[in-house]
Each structure stands twice: as C-alpha cells, then as structure tokens.
Design an enzyme around this catalytic site. Structure first.
Site, PDB file in Angstrom:
ATOM      1  N   CYS A   1      40.602 -41.540  -3.737  1.00 43.41           N
ATOM      2  CA  CYS A   1      40.894 -41.544  -5.163  1.00 43.41           C
ATOM      3  C   CYS A   1      42.367 -41.378  -5.454  1.00 43.41           C
ATOM      4  CB  CYS A   1      40.138 -40.413  -5.870  1.00 43.41           C
ATOM      5  SG  CYS A   1      38.366 -40.569  -5.771  1.00 43.41           S
TER       6      CYS A   1
ATOM      7  N   GLY B   1      42.167 -46.340  -4.405  1.00 41.45           N
ATOM      8  CA  GLY B   1      40.785 -46.497  -4.817  1.00 41.45           C
ATOM      9  C   GLY B   1      40.593 -47.821  -5.516  1.00 41.45           C
TER      10      GLY B   1
ATOM     11  N   ASN C   1      40.695 -35.763  -7.103  1.00 42.65           N
ATOM     12  CA  ASN C   1      40.980 -36.369  -5.809  1.00 42.65           C
ATOM     13  C   ASN C   1      40.704 -35.312  -4.748  1.00 42.65           C
ATOM     14  OD1 ASN C   1      44.013 -37.057  -3.964  1.00 42.65           O
ATOM     15  ND2 ASN C   1      41.974 -37.873  -3.611  1.00 42.65           N
ATOM     16  N   GLY C   2      39.791 -35.598  -3.834  1.00 47.45           N
ATOM     17  CA  GLY C   2      39.474 -34.649  -2.778  1.00 47.45           C
ATOM     18  C   GLY C   2      37.985 -34.624  -2.503  1.00 47.45           C
TER      19      GLY C   2
ATOM     20  N   TYR D   1      49.440 -43.314   6.616  1.00 49.67           N
ATOM     21  CA  TYR D   1      48.792 -44.499   6.052  1.00 49.67           C
ATOM     22  C   TYR D   1      48.532 -44.448   4.554  1.00 49.67           C
ATOM     23  CZ  TYR D   1      45.088 -47.924   5.155  1.00 49.67           C
ATOM     24  OH  TYR D   1      44.333 -48.936   4.633  1.00 49.67           O
TER      25      TYR D   1
END
Length: 486
Positions: A16, A42, A117-118, A258
């Site tokens: 996300c 995302g 996010n997580g 990345y």
C-alpha cells in the site's frame, strides 16, 4: 489469464501507499496527484476520502489512480480542504471494493476515516475477540480492526481511544486518519513502514514516500519518527506526541532494495544512491567475468550501474521493457502464454548475441522470473549468463505488510546456492551478503549496525511478536479471511 507483467509477478510487493493533505483548497486533487506518484506501491485499487467541515465524502474504485481520479466529475464530488488517499495491492483472499481504503465509519464521536500501510500481526485474535463482543465487520481487512478498537475503547476523547486501540495491536503500521477535528498521522514504534511529512504553503502533507511530495510541489520537512503521532487540527495547529514505549527503530530494509521509487529519500538517504552502492558492493563481493552488465528492468537499473562502475564492465540495456501493455492478456493456450511474456520484456538480441552477460536483479523469490530471464538471454544468443542479486537470499516470509509467498515457496528456503543456480539455469549465481547490504546502506559515511533495519525476510529475525502466526489459529467465519491488506 496471464498478467502482462511476467517479470513483476515474482517480486515481493509492498502492499500500500498512503497520502494525506490538511488545510489545502482542492485537497482531493492534490491527493490524486500524490497517489499517482505512489502507484508502484499498490496497483489493484485506489480511494480518496475528504472532509468539508460538515460531511465526509469518499470515492473508492478498483484499478489504477488514472482512469478513476483523473475525472473532473469525481474530483468535484470530493469537496473539502482535508483529504487522505490510499493505493492498494492485496495478497490472497478476497479482492473486493469493501476492502479498498480509506475505510470509513461513523463513531460516537463522529466520522472516522483511516488509510493504512502495513499489517497487524495479531489481527485475527483481535477480530475474534471483537466479534464475540458484538462487533460487526464489513470487510476482511486487518485495518478495520483498528476502527473497532477505537469504537469500543472506554477512554473519553477520540485521541485517547485511538492511542488505546494502537496499544493493542502488534506489527507494522503507518496510518493517516481523518476526524471532524483534523488529521492524525502516526507510525508504529519500530518505524517498519515509512511515512514522511511535508508542507505546501500552509497545508501539511503526509505520504509514504518523498516522491509524492515532489509531484505536488511540497517541501519535504522530515520523516515521521517511529512511534510518533502527529495531530493537525482544523486551522493548522500541529502537535507531536509519543504515546508508545520507545524502541530502537527497525525500518524495512527492502525499501532501499526494491519498494521505494529510486527518486525518493528514505530515512535521509537517497534510494538511488543506496542502490548504486549495493551494486558496487556486489561487484566487490561477487565479480563476474563478463562482457556486459545488464539490468533486469526497471528495478535492477541503479544496482547495475553501480556494478558496472565498480567492475569497469560496460552497462547496457540488454532487456527492453514495453510500458504500453495492458494489465491482462487473454491467451488460449500454452504457446500464446509463452509469447505473451515478450509483450512486456524482450531481449536486445543484436547486443547480446555471442556476449558473456551478467544480469543484475533486486531479488529472487520463487525463482520463476530468473529462469525466464536466463532462458531469454540464451535464446538471444548469449555465450554465458551470470546472475547477481542485489539483496541476500529471501528465506523467510514477511508479516508486516509485504506480499510474500509462504516459506515453502521461497526458492532460497528450500535450495542451497548451487541448487538455485541449477534451477534458474545460470552459469553462475551470487547474492550480496547481509554484511555487504549494511555496508552499502552506510555508504553515506554513517555506519549501519545490525540489526538497524527489519531484515527478517533475509535473516528470520522478526522484530515483533507474531501472535497470529505463532498461534496458527484456524480461520472460521469470524477470522480474518487470509487477507493481509497494506
């Protein structure tokens, strides 16, 4: 159905990206621009919620930001000077509009929207307890657990209820929340998932990456610190709080390998510069006798440049990527399926024929992608194909908001180095060491001491408890439906 991202299908995926604006006219349009910059985090769905001082407005849709939020009729509906947005990539489980964020609920104190996010690593246990107490869930997302914990907290003020909720969750989270009183941005005590803050005039902006600030013309101020909660009230008054026990930070190391865009700044370091340093260190640790250094596009490019500069071997674009292919390609048989791979990436045959090449990629997950790339090089006439990987072997699954296969499907978890080389059919294979990765992260002159990052996917050293994983709780109608949503 064949995705036309055949080299991307075997990547670890950040699940996300989040973006929030407080105190700006046309906040929804700014959020849409910010989400465009975070699209790589995302690509399955996107959503925006705004508040105009009287009411909340939400639009959520499957698909990319473009095609949904580049429509004037949609943006005009999202009125208000405060807004937050989310781009989503799901793992297994249900792909449905009800899981698209921001999630919104009417609480006793009023409207509450959250973009997350997580991953909450005890969400299954919390969800079972909440359902048994009468909570009714509308999604299969772990994020909704936070909303129910806030709603059921016995504390009086919304902020105290929110803090109480977060003290019950384990795992990783960066959150942007909206209430009638203002915006709340916070980061888990270990800082596993990223979150930065910026300013655009009088407006305060939060985002997963600095590149999203760049796109809207905002000034980067600083990272939200691990365990920090920043409250921005209507009118612009801002305060910082640290309600959680302080811990040594453990940001996700894969942001530099990345996840983040190379033009972002992560924890005061240029992602692009770190990736070049990783490539240079890889060339020192695992040189290859080759004629050309070729990146696996696009994520392998900075490391390949560093490898080339350190080794003195020429950098060339031996694989050409098409950026104009749709997401899916309907194929009637295996032959067309194989040809579909070349829609997205194709070998630069005239350059490769008769050459010894060293391919630089960011990681090996299942190994299927690496096998395809090596085969592509051989079909193009490469004399030798050597593979160098700009991260250590990925031997462990992630439970902090990253889409990782179960451990049995990770090539490095079931094969030693020689077996991996044989599997991908390369002439040689080598990975950067974990010490080498930390050394590259300290290339700015500030030494990095292990374990200064969350490197669990390489080492198995998980920085938090993993309640759901440890309990191996069976999923039932009250449990989280196999979904870990960023």
């Amino acid at each position: 159905m064949l995705t036309t991202h055949p080299f991307d299908d075997d990547k670890l995926r950040e699940e996300c990206g989040i973006f929030g604006v407080s105190g700006a006219e046309g906040a929804a349009a700014l959020v849409a621009l910010g989400l465009h910059a975070l699209q790589h985090r995302g690509q399955e769905a996107a959503g925006i919620t705004t508040y105009d001082g009287h009411a909340f407005h939400t639009y959520r849709a499957m698909g990319h930001v473009a095609g949904n939020f580049d429509r004037d009729d949609i943006i005009r509906q999202l009125t208000g000077t405060t807004a937050c947005g989310h781009v989503r990539y799901s793992t297994t489980g249900e792909t449905a509009l009800r899981n698209v964020q921001p999630l919104y609920a009417e609480l006793q104190s009023g409207g509450f929207a959250v973009a997350h996010n997580g991953n909450i690593s005890n969400a299954q246990r919390l969800r079972r307890d909440l359902v048994r107490s009468g909570s009714i869930f509308q999604s299969t997302s772990d994020t909704e657990t936070i909303i129910h914990l806030v709603a059921t907290s016995s504390y009086r003020t919304l902020i105290d209820r929110f803090i109480d909720a977060l003290k019950q969750v384990e795992g990783a989270y960066s959150l942007i929340c909206m209430t009638r009183e203002g915006m709340i941005a916070c980061r888990d005590p270990l800082g596993i998932r990223p979150l930065v803050m910026g300013r655009l005039g009088d407006a305060v902006i939060f985002a997963s990456e600095t590149v999203a600030l760049d796109v809207v013309g905002a000034e980067f101020i600083r990272s939200v610190e691990p365990g920090e909660m920043i409250i921005v009230k209507e009118g612009g008054e801002m305060s910082s709080h640290r309600p959680f026990t302080q811990h040594a930070a453990r940001p996700c190391i894969f942001e530099w390998v990345y996840f983040s865009r190379p033009d972002s700044i992560a924890e005061d370091q240029s992602v692009y510069s770190v990736r070049k340093a990783i490539g240079a260190q890889l060339a020192i640790e695992a040189p290859a006798d080759a004629d050309l250094v070729i990146p696996v596009p696009d994520s392998g490019v900075p490391a390949a440049i560093g490898f080339s500069q350190q080794s003195g071997q020429p950098f060339e674009l031996g694989i050409i990527r098409s950026h104009y292919v749709g997401r899916t390609f309907i194929q009637p048989g295996d032959k067309v399926r194989h040809l579909g791979v070349k829609l997205k990436h194709n070998a630069n045959r005239a350059l490769i024929k008769g050459k010894r090449v060293v391919l630089i990629d960011d990681s090996i997950v299942r190994g299927t992608t690496s096998l395809k790339i090596v085969q592509m090089m051989r079909e193009a006439g490469a004399a030798e194909v050597h593979m160098r990987i700009a991260s250590p072997p990925t031997r462990h699954s992630c439970f902090y908001g990253v889409d990782t296969p179960e451990r049995s499907k990770l090539l490095a978890a079931t094969h030693d180095l020689e077996q991996m080389r044989q599997y991908i059919q390369a002439d040689s294979l080598a990975f950067i060491t974990i010490d080498g990765l930390y050394k590259a992260l300290g290339s700015d002159g500030r030494p990095r001491v292990k374990p200064g990052y969350c490197d669990a996917c390489f080492t198995g050293d998980y920085p938090t408890t993993l309640t759901d994983q440890d309990e191996q709780a069976p999923l039932d109608q009250f449990a989280l439906l196999e979904e870990r949503v960023g």
